[in-house]
Structures are given as structure tokens and as C-alpha cells.
Design an enzyme around this catalytic site. Structure first.
Site, PDB file in Angstrom:
ATOM      1  N   SER A 163       2.315   2.761   6.155  1.00 50.35           N
ATOM      2  CA  SER A 163       3.224   3.385   5.184  1.00 50.35           C
ATOM      3  C   SER A 163       2.417   4.202   4.175  1.00 50.35           C
ATOM      4  CB  SER A 163       3.982   2.271   4.450  1.00 50.35           C
ATOM      5  OG  SER A 163       4.710   2.801   3.363  1.00 50.35           O
ATOM      6  N   SER A 164       3.125   5.086   3.475  1.00 50.93           N
ATOM      7  CA  SER A 164       2.509   5.801   2.341  1.00 50.93           C
ATOM      8  C   SER A 164       3.073   5.317   1.013  1.00 50.93           C
ATOM      9  CB  SER A 164       2.768   7.303   2.466  1.00 50.93           C
ATOM     10  OG  SER A 164       2.174   7.813   3.633  1.00 50.93           O
ATOM     11  N   ASP A 221       6.781   5.863  11.719  1.00 49.55           N
ATOM     12  CA  ASP A 221       5.565   5.786  10.895  1.00 49.55           C
ATOM     13  C   ASP A 221       4.355   5.298  11.694  1.00 49.55           C
ATOM     14  OD1 ASP A 221       6.542   6.848   8.541  1.00 49.55           O
ATOM     15  OD2 ASP A 221       7.152   4.931   7.714  1.00 49.55           O
ATOM     16  N   GLY A 264       9.113  10.116  -0.932  1.00 52.24           N
ATOM     17  CA  GLY A 264       8.541  11.413  -0.560  1.00 52.24           C
ATOM     18  C   GLY A 264       7.550  11.356   0.583  1.00 52.24           C
ATOM     19  N   GLY A 265       7.590  10.304   1.429  1.00 48.55           N
ATOM     20  CA  GLY A 265       6.708  10.257   2.595  1.00 48.55           C
ATOM     21  C   GLY A 265       5.252  10.374   2.168  1.00 48.55           C
ATOM     22  N   ARG A 293       7.752  -4.941   4.791  1.00 46.37           N
ATOM     23  CA  ARG A 293       7.753  -3.808   5.711  1.00 46.37           C
ATOM     24  C   ARG A 293       8.387  -4.214   7.046  1.00 46.37           C
ATOM     25  NH1 ARG A 293       7.441   1.720   5.909  1.00 46.37           N
ATOM     26  NH2 ARG A 293       5.811   2.503   7.269  1.00 46.37           N
ATOM     27  N   ASN A 339      13.128   4.959   5.927  1.00 43.93           N
ATOM     28  CA  ASN A 339      12.355   6.111   6.390  1.00 43.93           C
ATOM     29  C   ASN A 339      13.118   7.409   6.156  1.00 43.93           C
ATOM     30  OD1 ASN A 339      10.009   7.310   7.245  1.00 43.93           O
ATOM     31  ND2 ASN A 339      10.613   7.347   9.381  1.00 43.93           N
ATOM     32  N   THR A 384      13.503   7.379   1.192  1.00 41.96           N
ATOM     33  CA  THR A 384      12.826   6.278   0.502  1.00 41.96           C
ATOM     34  C   THR A 384      13.275   6.288  -0.960  1.00 41.96           C
ATOM     35  OG1 THR A 384      10.952   6.434   2.016  1.00 41.96           O
ATOM     36  CG2 THR A 384      10.533   5.270  -0.032  1.00 41.96           C
TER      37      THR A 384
HETATM   38  N1  GLY Z   1       8.657   5.590   5.606  1.00 40.49           N
HETATM   39  C1  GLY Z   1       7.753   6.297   4.802  1.00 40.49           C
HETATM   40  C2  GLY Z   1       6.524   5.528   4.513  1.00 40.49           C
HETATM   41  O1  GLY Z   1       6.541   4.313   4.550  1.00 40.49           O
HETATM   42  O2  GLY Z   1       5.505   6.118   4.268  1.00 40.49           O
END
Ligand code: GLY
Length: 582
Positions: free
Chosen positions: A464-465, A435, A484-485, A119, A413, A393
Site C-alpha cells: 500500500s501507499s 495493489d 490519493g494512491g 489491510r 482502492n 481512499t
Molecule cells: N489502495 C491504495 C493503496 O493502498 O495504496
């Protein structure tokens, strides 16, 4: 903000207690549908499995082909992961790249798993309020546009780490397909073209990006036009020759820092030199006999997934009518996303109560607050509209013939990241700083709110997601993930439920999605995800439904049947990716 609803921060445990009292009256209904005793969990690997093929599913056919090329040269799944990531950096620059980062969930052939956290990190000069104005209000687009929005990338460091610790081949072999694609070019396709059109305003402010992604007249190239990236090829070549030092030190590093600072950013050579990936223990859990292995903090994905699955373990979903089944799943999402907002951040900086949130006892409290007849309103904490989840992503899934597997979700992102390419490097910078919670309870680009656990700090990783996940039953294994965030977590949750219910890889990737993230208090759904009857029932229960204008997600799934050795690789039909069985 004038006219904006005031937010109140309420600790999660307190909310749970209040909800249990307020909503407990309906527990007679819930008791009637409690789950039966769960079967024993699947073992990680049983003896004497049949020989099986390798499989790759990724968001672009050329990236899947790059992975296959490396497997054919004797590489394992981890070498192929380097090749696929690097190829995606070239042919799907809207979604990930050397200027970004992500999470690589690895399974070794003996069944053990680990996670390589690549990350992005906040630069040393980052400050908690760096995206706020003098009045303490968020500055529009400050955390999403241009070099100031970029964290220190992790993907190049992951390449060297994966190759050195887990791979069989040298980096120069695994990076060769990507270097070739960058030099020779790849044909423009519709999704990338629309991403470029969407981000055109930003690209016009970045001469290096405009040179690659816009015509001389400043328009997106036509479908089929060859996109060549000679500077990116040179940067990949430096990585191939010098490993991570080819990016984080020397000529490329100097160009990156000079370019970022010329564009108003705050990177230093020391930031680049200090970047390291972190190997972390994945989070694990069980759902109806299936073993779940997923990404730990600083991703919220695995924790939220387990939180929701643990809640759902208390219900027998098979006993519900279809609308009530979806209602209960939505309610589990609501609670898991609330915990995400309250508790989660970078574990190197804040204490994240992972064991508590992923415990069965905690889930039982959460589950007890679910009424099967009524949605729990989220309006204790008023929300805002979230943008439709997109394909920013990217994810890929790999299984090799020895049983090594990779689920990798990587990102810059938003579409084309910050929209800024650093001159002479071909590196498109991320906007992953968005984020972080720029301000407590202020929604980010995905409409997600967060508290101080996810506040900006130097060298910290933003929450992050991303949810790269392995699901193992007694019969087989699924390698899954999606872009997809915030919607990623819900999509992987639905995929897990579907796999446990016996759905094929091809059906899992095309399944229509629905999503609830606590705030805003809305259930987003894709066209076709809810039947007219389900819409009527869910609305009667108090769910606020909102049909998305377009599809979201780009899920990539590999499945492996232990008894027969059959493998399937499926790429989401919403995108143009390819699943290959080799
Ligand atoms: N950049 C989207 C995430 O990491 O959730």
C-alpha cells in the site's frame, strides 16, 4: 507487450552506487547546502500540558459528526475512529467501506504508538499469475473490476479489535451513528455523483450496487437525493451485535461468499474465518528535530516518507531558492519511490530491509547522488503515464482530550472499489488486489511498478501507499494523512515539511501538491503548485513537468500545540469534509 519499452530490473543498492559515481561530480554544490546540526528530537510527551479540546478531521461532515457524537458519549479517540470509519463506509462509499481495509495508527495518551494493520488479504485460491493471460500478459481490468479483484476485507475486523483492546464503549454504541445514516439516508453530493458517473459501467453489472447508486433509469442520483442503504445497515447491525463474527461468519459471510463466487470471484468461508488484523510496530524517524511515526509494511508509506525525509535531512532546504528547494524535494521522492518498487512487500511473506532503507547512512548515499543543478533521469527504467491521483481512499485524524490520537487511512482502492456490491449485504467490494504487482515491473492503476516482493500469493497483503502519520516537534503534534494512491506519500512528505516549517493546519491541507514517483519520469503538479519562474528553472534542470487536469488529495489534519493546548482540525478544501474542534 508489442512496442512497449523493455524494462530492466536493477537492484536499488546497485543503482545507488552507479548514481553516486555518475552524479558525484557536483558534490561541491551539495556540500555548500548541507544541513546544520540537528536539534534534539522532541520527546513524545512532556509533563503538565494544558487541558485541550478534542478534534476530528474527516472527509465528510456526517462522519466527523458521528465521531463527535461518540466522544460526547464518553468514548475515546479509538471509539471515535470506529464511528468515523463506519460512517464513512456509509456516506463516502466511493473511498472506503466494510468491503475494504486500511491502517489505523494509534497514539495512546502516554505518547506510545502502535499500528493496527487491517489491510485486505489475498484469498487462499489466489495465484501469482491470476491476472495474466496464457501469453503471460496482463488481462485488461482483471485486477480492478468485479469480485475477482477483491481481497478479503479487514475493516470490520479492525472495528472489533479497536473497540475491544483500546476503546471504552461497546461496538453497538460506536456503530449506532453509521447504522442510523445507512437506514435514514444521506444526501447525494457532487464528488460522489461524479464517482458514480465514472464507474457507471461497472455498477450496471452489479444489480445490488445499481439499486443503491443508480436511478431506475440507470443514471447517478441528483445532488441532494437521499441515498438509503438498508442492507448495509443490517450488516452493520450484525457487527454491532456479534462483533467481527457478524461479518466473517454466519449469514453475512455466507451471502458474501455466495455473491462473490456468483460474480466469478474466488473467496471461501475459510478465507473469511481466517482473517485477522495484525498489530505492528510503526516505523519511526527524525527530521530536523521532529519525530515521525508512520505506517510500516505492508504499507510503503512510512518507509518511503522516512527515506525521503532522511535524504532531505542532509540538505538545508531553507538556504535554497524556491525552485531548487522543490527540485531537491522531487529528487528525494524519485529515490524513495525507486526503493519502494524494488524492496517493499508484505513483511509476513518477504524480508523487507526497513532498517537499511530508513537509516541515515543509506540516505547519505542517496543524497550524495542528488545534483542541485540537474534532475536525475529515470529513463534507465522507462515508464508509463500515471492517471491523475484522485480521492479514492479516505483519511481521518482524531485527537481526544486525554491525548489519545488516531491517524487512519482506509480504502476500497479505486473509485467505488471493484464496482460490485454483494447482494443482501450492502457491501461494496474492494479492488485492492490491483495493489499487488500482477507481473514484475508492470504498472498498476497508479502507474506504480513493483517486483517479486509484491507478487500475489495466497493470504498475502498487497503493498500500500497509505501513510497515516504523527509528526511531533518540541512544540506540538500533527496527525495527518490523505487519499490519493501513490501521490499520498508525496502529499504527506510535503505536509511534514510544511508543519516543521510552522505552517497552520488550514494552510497545510490546501497546499498545492507536486509528485515524482520514479516511474514514470515525470513530475506531476497541481495547478498553482509551481510558479512560472519555478517551471522555467525546474525545466532547465531537466525535470519533466506535467500539470494535472484536476486537483488530487483530500488531506485531513489535526494539530495540537503543547504549550497553549490549542488544537486545530482542518479538512482539505478540495473535498467537502469537516474539521471539528469539540
Ligand atoms: N489502495 C491504495 C493503496 O493502498 O495504496
Amino acid at each position: 507487450m508489442k512496442g512497449a519499452p523493455r524494462r530492466r530490473r536493477i537492484p536499488g543498492a546497485l543503482i545507488t552506487g552507479v548514481l553516486v559515481l555518475a552524479w558525484g561530480a557536483a558534490q561541491a554544490d551539495v556540500a555548500a547546502v548541507r544541513a546544520p546540526a540537528q536539534p534534539a528530537p522532541a520527546t513524545a510527551r512532556s509533563a503538565a500540558r494544558p487541558i485541550h479540546k478534542s478534534a476530528i478531521a474527516s472527509a465528510h461532515p456526517l462522519a466527523s459528526a458521528a465521531g463527535r457524537e461518540i466522544l460526547a458519549q464518553g468514548g475515546n479517540a479509538f471509539d471515535a475512529a470506529v464511528a468515523v470509519s463506519a460512517a464513512l463506509a456509509v456516506v463516502e462509499p466511493s473511498s472506503s467501506g466494510l468491503g475494504g481495509g486500511g491502517f489505523y495508527l494509534l497514539r495512546r495518551a502516554d505518547g506510545s504508538a502502535t499500528l493496527v494493520d487491517a489491510r485486505e488479504k489475498a484469498p487462499q485460491a489466489a495465484t501469482r499469475d491470476m491476472y495474466l493471460d496464457a501469453a503471460g500478459q496482463p488481462i485488461a481490468d482483471a485486477s480492478t473490476d468485479g469480485p475477482r479483484a477483491a481481497g478479503i476485507p479487514g475493516e470490520p475486523a479492525a472495528f472489533e479489535y479497536l473497540a475491544r483492546k483500546y476503546g471504552r464503549l461497546p461496538l453497538k454504541t460506536s456503530l449506532a451513528p453509521a447504522i442510523r445514516l445507512a437506514r435514514e439516508g444521506f444526501p447525494m453530493y457532487a464528488r460522489l455523483q461524479s464517482g458514480i458517473r465514472y464507474k457507471r459501467g461497472n455498477l450496471l453489472h452489479s444489480p445490488a450496487a445499481a439499486k443503491v447508486f443508480l436511478t431506475q433509469g440507470g443514471e447517478p442520483p441528483q445532488i441532494g437525493a437521499m441515498i438509503k442503504q438498508p442492507d448495509l445497515a443490517d450488516t452493520l447491525q450484525a457487527l454491532a451485535e456479534r462483533g467481527a463474527a457478524g461479518f466473517y461468519a454466519g449469514r453475512v459471510a455466507r451471502d458474501l461468499v455466495a455473491g462473490v463466487r456468483a460474480g466469478g470471484g474466488i473467496w471461501t468461508l475459510a478465507d473469511l474465518a481466517a482473517y485477522r488484523v495484525v498489530e505492528r510496530k510503526p516505523v519511526t524517524g527524525e527530521y530536523h528535530g521532529a519525530r515521525i511515526v508512520s505506517a510500516p509494511p505492508p504499507s510503503s508509506g512510512g518507509v518511503a516518507l522516512l527515506d525521503a525525509l532522511n535524504i532531505l535531512s542532509g540538505f538545508d532546504l531553507g538556504n535554497f531558492d524556491p525552485a531548487t528547494r522543490k527540485h531537491v524535494i522531487i529528487e528525494s521522492m524519485r529515490r524513495a519511490f525507486r526503493d519502494r518498487a524494488v524492496y517493499l512487500g508484505d513483511p509476513d511473506f518477504v524480508s523487507v530491509p526497513v532498517a537499511l532503507i530508513t537509516s541515515r547512512a543509506y540516505a547519505a548515499g542517496q543524497g550524495a547522488s542528488i545534483r542541485v543543478d540537474k534532475a536525475m533521469p529515470s529513463d534507465l527504467l522507462p515508464g508509463v503515464d500515471a492517471p491523475p491521483g484522485g480521492m479514492q481512499t479516505t483519511h481521518f485524524s482524531i485527537l481526544d482530550s486525554a491525548g489519545n490520537a488516531v491517524a487512519a487511512t482506509i480504502s476500497i482502492n479505486l473509485w467505488l472499489g471493484s464496482g460490485y456490491m454483494v447482494d443482501k449485504t450492502g457491501v461494496l467490494l474492494n479492488d485492492t488486489m490491483d495493489d499487488f504487482s500482477a507481473k514484475p515491473d508492470q504498472p498498476n492503476a497508479f502507474g506504480l511498478v513493483g517486483g517479486s516482493a509484491n507478487a500475489i500469493a495466497p493470504q498475502k497483503r498487497p503493498l500500500s501507499s497509505m501513510t497515516p502519520t504523527f509528526v511531533t516537534t518540541k512544540d506540538g503534534m500533527m496527525i495527518v494523512g490523505s487519499p490519493g494512491g501513490s501521490f499520498i506519500i508525496s502529499m504527506v512528505l510535503l505536509a511534514t515539511l510544511n508543519y516543521v516549517d510552522g505552517m497552520s493546519a488550514a494552510d497545510i491541507v490546501k497546499y498545492p501538491h507536486y509528485h515524482q514517483q520514479y516511474l514514470p519520469d515525470v513530475v506531476d503538479y497541481e495547478s498553482g503548485a509551481l510558479t512560472p519562474e519555478e517551471i522555467t528553472v525546474l525545466q532547465a534542470k531537466g525535470q519533466k513537468l506535467k500539470e494535472g487536469r484536476r486537483a488530487w488529495g483530500n488531506m485531513q489534519v489535526v494539530t495540537w500545540d503543547f504549550a497553549s493546548g490549542a488544537v486545530q482540525a482542518a479538512s482539505d478544501p478540495r473535498g467537502e469534509g469537516a474539521g471539528l474542534v469539540y
